[in-house]
Scaffold this motif. Structure first.
Motif, PDB file in Angstrom:
ATOM      1  N   UNK A   1      26.033  44.660  40.372  1.00 24.11           N
ATOM      2  CA  UNK A   1      26.735  43.980  39.397  1.00 24.11           C
ATOM      3  C   UNK A   1      27.697  43.134  39.710  1.00 24.11           C
ATOM      4  N   UNK A   2      28.077  41.900  39.097  1.00 23.47           N
ATOM      5  CA  UNK A   2      29.023  41.123  39.232  1.00 23.47           C
ATOM      6  C   UNK A   2      29.739  41.175  37.753  1.00 23.47           C
ATOM      7  N   UNK A   3      31.098  41.542  37.603  1.00 22.27           N
ATOM      8  CA  UNK A   3      31.666  41.246  36.575  1.00 22.27           C
ATOM      9  C   UNK A   3      32.633  40.449  36.311  1.00 22.27           C
ATOM     10  N   UNK A   4      32.848  40.041  34.939  1.00 17.90           N
ATOM     11  CA  UNK A   4      33.948  38.915  34.563  1.00 17.90           C
ATOM     12  C   UNK A   4      34.930  39.308  33.535  1.00 17.90           C
ATOM     13  N   UNK A   5      36.142  39.218  33.792  1.00 15.92           N
ATOM     14  CA  UNK A   5      37.043  39.575  32.838  1.00 15.92           C
ATOM     15  C   UNK A   5      38.223  38.301  32.528  1.00 15.92           C
ATOM     16  N   UNK A   6      39.026  38.394  31.542  1.00 16.92           N
ATOM     17  CA  UNK A   6      40.065  37.560  31.459  1.00 16.92           C
ATOM     18  C   UNK A   6      41.409  38.139  31.426  1.00 16.92           C
ATOM     19  N   UNK A   7      42.327  37.171  31.996  1.00 13.92           N
ATOM     20  CA  UNK A   7      43.728  37.849  32.191  1.00 13.92           C
ATOM     21  C   UNK A   7      44.664  36.675  31.870  1.00 13.92           C
ATOM     22  N   UNK A   8      45.723  36.720  31.360  1.00 10.03           N
ATOM     23  CA  UNK A   8      46.641  35.581  31.293  1.00 10.03           C
ATOM     24  C   UNK A   8      47.331  35.459  32.441  1.00 10.03           C
ATOM     25  N   UNK A   9      47.408  33.998  33.050  1.00 10.90           N
ATOM     26  CA  UNK A   9      48.174  33.659  34.309  1.00 10.90           C
ATOM     27  C   UNK A   9      49.558  34.275  34.651  1.00 10.90           C
ATOM     28  N   UNK A  10      49.627  35.056  35.569  1.00  7.37           N
ATOM     29  CA  UNK A  10      50.759  35.794  36.241  1.00  7.37           C
ATOM     30  C   UNK A  10      50.636  37.192  35.642  1.00  7.37           C
ATOM     31  N   UNK A  11      49.883  37.684  34.778  1.00  4.62           N
ATOM     32  CA  UNK A  11      49.820  38.971  34.223  1.00  4.62           C
ATOM     33  C   UNK A  11      49.063  40.024  34.994  1.00  4.62           C
ATOM     34  N   UNK A  12      47.958  39.374  36.090  1.00 10.54           N
ATOM     35  CA  UNK A  12      47.039  40.259  36.862  1.00 10.54           C
ATOM     36  C   UNK A  12      47.869  41.321  37.495  1.00 10.54           C
TER      37      UNK A  12
END
Lengths: 325, 325
Positions: free
Chosen positions: B129-140
């Protein structure tokens, strides 16, 4: 004994400035998508004994593993950005890893496509790549966009990969030179990325896909998704140079239902003809007009005189186990 | 005989409006990334006999295959968006596919994470499985962001998955009730997605990862990437309820170097303490302070009285083949 982390570090982590905000070595990679662009994503899994022979040359296998994924981006008209690699290996064989990573990165670099993460584990040899590209909204070459009256086009040539397989399997006798030349088409496919990007960015084509399981079966996906039919001229199909020396029945069969071609099949309005020929010339890829999209459902295969050919041809089904029915 | 396309259609293509611009059934899926957000990407490959037992319940396996990927997004603080599934199967076993897809989609739906594409093929059972998420720049929540003086925190509890493995392997004798209760932690891990998202979006934590190969080994990655050391209080580690009934030596060993926990280990400034406890309460996940990041390199394990424990503990290495050395 090479550890999992050493293996990644030695063969796959190139730690150089790239397109990823964050690459190999964290829980996730981070990409900053280009503003306003859509992300095209595809996964292909290659299994030993299924997609390649046991003992296949590692460098060629590295090339092919990425090539089949780049071909999916090409079929969408997307620009390659990056990929993840998940690898199950029976053992940490350094000669194999060296060859595989060289073949992989040579093709990746040629397409500006960066390895951004993945996974390695012990297990029966299995190579799973997920690839990412970018494409402008509305530009992607989808399977559901063919329209009656569209020309059907093929990039490059068809059938030599299937011919090579026939030679390896002793379905027919090839000379050593023929086997080697045809084998290159099977082992080192050239993904038509530049052509796909031109077709999409200049809005020359409507529907497209890459031919991996045989032209007739794969074109069937476009017909089904677009709710149209097609007439293919078997005598117009562009034949691979080795297959071209064989008899007409074999030629037609291997071109129409071979598989492993990784050429693009796309549909385009008649008004695009000159621009498509120019686009092919621009990226050094032959383009050949082979048929037309019909309003009537079904796929008709005709010869140059318009006579109907009654070939029963199907694509490759991984669970049926063989091509044909 | 179920064909490859029927298999996908019957078990995996839900053809409903989703987040993807284009989902299953084309050469690529298309995602429209949220403006200004970064895309977090992770791949995990699960191999039979390596990551799960042959004959493992299909529904549990569907859950776990996605859970370990969601856990990587959690460790980054990213919001789940979608995933691809590449599946090699020895045969198209419909009962297995039914169970696997149910377990997979139950967890996917709970996290709003959509199956957007993939691949199926015949081969030794392998789930990638390859998974995708989103995160605000600088927050990861990156591994390289820990700072001396940071608290070290653990979500949930540790060690019960390792205890279950010990029971299955007859390393020690468990009652049927113990085996079942501990086994749930091994088979149905709960990815800490909500907690990770709060830690990132409220900027409460600095570095984070998920504990898959054992706390000590995994924390070592943060220390190395952040160029810091740490002191862990072995007696502060949150113990799984089944392991809690076992002797102290076993408890410490399985909590510190068990593996398969899929809890978050994160570092945070002292000023975040109250907010972290509130975040844990908000998403129903226990959070426990277990140590401190030091400027001096190395990992020190101490007991509640500050005495040094001389445990030799290492994480799991997939090519070394066993935990510890």
């Amino acid at each position: 004994m090479l550890s999992e982390f050493d293996l990644i570090k030695q063969y796959f982590d190139r730690s150089r400035p790239g397109k990823a905000v964050l690459g190999i070595g964290d829980d996730c990679a981070l990409l900053a998508p280009a503003p306003g662009m859509q992300t095209a994503i595809s996964s292909d899994m290659l299994v030993e004994g299924r997609h390649f022979f046991a003992g296949e040359d590692a460098r060629r296998l590295g090339h092919k593993s990425l090539a089949v994924n780049l071909s999916d981006l090409a079929a969408m008209g997307a620009k390659p950005v990056g990929f993840t690699l998940a690898l199950a290996l029976p053992s940490a064989d350094q000669a194999w890893l060296q060859g595989f990573s060289q073949g992989l990165f040579a093709l990746a670099d040629a397409h500006g496509c960066e390895l951004i993460g993945g996974d390695t584990t012990k297990g029966p040899l299995n190579i799973c790549i997920t690839i990412f590209g970018e494409v402008a909204p509305g530009h992607a070459l989808r399977r559901d966009a063919a329209q009656p009256g569209d020309d059907i086009w093929i990039s490059g040539t068809l059938g030599d990969a299937r011919l090579a397989l026939a030679g390896y399997n002793n379905e027919l006798a090839l000379t050593a030179e023929e086997q080697e030349a045809a084998g290159l088409r099977m082992h080192l496919p050239a993904p038509r990325v530049a052509l796909g990007m031109l077709l999409a960015s200049q809005r020359l084509a409507r529907a497209a896909l890459d031919i991996s399981d045989g032209l007739v079966g794969d074109l069937g996906h476009i017909l089904k998704k677009s709710q149209v039919g097609a007439t293919l001229n078997a005598d117009a199909l562009p034949c691979g140079p080795v297959l071209a020396t064989k008899d007409i029945g074999l030629r037609r069969r291997f071109m129409a239902a071979g598989g492993d071609d990784y050429e693009l099949c796309f549909t385009a309005p008649v008004s695009s003809r000159d621009a498509i020929i120019a686009a092919g010339a621009q990226c050094g890829t032959a383009v050949t007009r082979v048929g037309v999209i019909d309003a009537a459902p079904g796929l008709r295969l005709v010869d140059a005189d318009g006579g109907t050919l009654a070939l029963q041809l199907q694509g490759f089904d991984h669970f049926a186990g063989t091509a044909g029915s």
